[in-house]
Design a protein around this motif. Sequence first.
Motif, mmCIF file in Angstrom:
data_model
loop_
_atom_site.group_PDB
_atom_site.id
_atom_site.type_symbol
_atom_site.label_atom_id
_atom_site.label_comp_id
_atom_site.label_asym_id
_atom_site.label_seq_id
_atom_site.Cartn_x
_atom_site.Cartn_y
_atom_site.Cartn_z
ATOM 1 N N ALA A 1 0.383 -1.144 -0.251
ATOM 2 C CA ALA A 1 -0.098 -0.271 -0.026
ATOM 3 C C ALA A 1 0.642 0.994 -0.093
ATOM 4 N N ARG A 2 1.921 1.248 0.875
ATOM 5 C CA ARG A 2 2.702 2.561 0.852
ATOM 6 C C ARG A 2 3.676 2.882 -0.970
ATOM 7 N N THR A 3 3.483 1.492 -1.242
ATOM 8 C CA THR A 3 4.691 1.720 -2.726
ATOM 9 C C THR A 3 3.700 2.048 -3.925
ATOM 10 N N THR A 4 1.740 1.804 -3.306
ATOM 11 C CA THR A 4 0.723 2.260 -4.468
ATOM 12 C C THR A 4 1.467 3.785 -4.245
ATOM 13 N N LEU A 5 0.905 3.712 -2.981
ATOM 14 C CA LEU A 5 0.649 5.720 -2.771
ATOM 15 C C LEU A 5 1.537 6.287 -2.663
ATOM 16 N N ALA A 6 2.566 6.251 -2.677
ATOM 17 C CA ALA A 6 3.749 7.086 -3.143
ATOM 18 C C ALA A 6 4.077 6.948 -4.636
ATOM 19 N N PHE A 7 3.719 6.362 -5.611
ATOM 20 C CA PHE A 7 3.688 6.103 -6.912
ATOM 21 C C PHE A 7 1.998 7.233 -7.591
ATOM 22 N N VAL A 8 1.425 6.945 -6.957
ATOM 23 C CA VAL A 8 0.381 8.033 -7.207
ATOM 24 C C VAL A 8 0.047 8.867 -6.893
ATOM 25 N N ARG A 9 0.683 10.212 -6.014
ATOM 26 C CA ARG A 9 1.155 10.559 -5.452
ATOM 27 C C ARG A 9 2.133 11.147 -5.998
#
Length: 433
Positions: A325-333
Amino acid sequence: MPRQGPPPQRPGWFSRSGRLAGAVIAVLTALASLCGVLVAGPVSVAEDRSYGRTGDGYLPRTLPTGVNPVRPLPVDSPFLRTSPVRTAPVRSATGRVEPARAVPVQPAPARAERRTAPVRVPYKTPPEPPAAHRPATEPKKEGPRTDQPKPRQPKPHQPKPQRPTGNKPKATKPKADRPAAEKPKAGEAKAGGAKRKIFQGWAFDRCQAPSVSTMRAWLASPYRGVGVYFGGRGRHCKNQRHLNRSWLRETKQMGWNVLPIYVGSQSPCVIANIKRKFTIGGNAWAQGRQEARDAVSQARRLGMAPGSALYLDMEAYRLGQHRCARTTLAFVRSWNREVRQQNYVPGFYSSANSGVRHMERARAAGERDLPEVMWFARWNVPPSLYGEKWLNRRAWHPHRRIHQYAGDVTEQHGGRRLAIDRNRVDAPVAVIR
């Protein structure tokens, strides 16, 4: 008839001594009267009424018992006598000494004339008592009359409150969703120096963009918005036979509104097996910025001007895996920040139970660089823009929501049949040159 009385006495030594004693008595009596002292009886002050005063000639040298020299005696005092008398022997013409008789004693006029009048103290008005001791019946001051009508005063002018702008949501309750038969509405707004085009109505999306003729035939449908997959390494229909600049211009002239969808890298814990080969790499932030630049480049090539909304497609993933989830949020941001810097509107499409719920958590936690528009997928439910349980009603409002409420359905309009997903839209769309 001979006079009755004692026999006459002969003159002799007795006669001489009697005369001498009488003279002495007369002299003493005169002196006593001059000094205000009566020899033959009590002192009388009835003529003056000033007995008890101080001063020469007013008091005797020895006062009677019970007399106060400061206070005057009352009128009925036993020490006062209204008719003072004294006795004195009287000798007849023949030389005989007759019995004593009462001789009134006259007061000395000289002393009476020299007496001063009593001192009188002038009357002074007593001071007014303080307010706390005044009687309760003190007259009240007359107040203003109340029977007259009061003049009306004009109310001050109050300016009307201005509605909030920008990303801050309105405090009022959003309007209910419109029925499917209602005609869509379109509007424009400014953001980041570029115009936004807002579309409110019904839209459909499909993997392959329909032909121009099919789009013309579907003008008979209630839809006036269409979602197209214009780019991304994870796009399933990479070969878009009809999607080009000419297609966008013609559909715009027909009255269609385009929702551009970019399918980039997917979450490392994506659920769909077909998407696992497109997962995010080791540097999520750099990869998100790179794919955002690619999305803006392809949008410009198709004729989408700044101010257009570009929607990142992130398929359902396992939100419970915190590292993923942290990796996905960093990509989206990172993707959102780069798209916004290019004066485009970053949107986000995902499942309501995974990606959309994840973005809501990040918003509540105060994360930055989040999507400006939320396109959430929840199928087999009535269309509702503000009824999603994982989204706060005040978040992503106004004109920042799309609900995909049905998928993989087939419809026919104008003699043309298509497999589509159904959407309820209140969000920005592409600005086509």
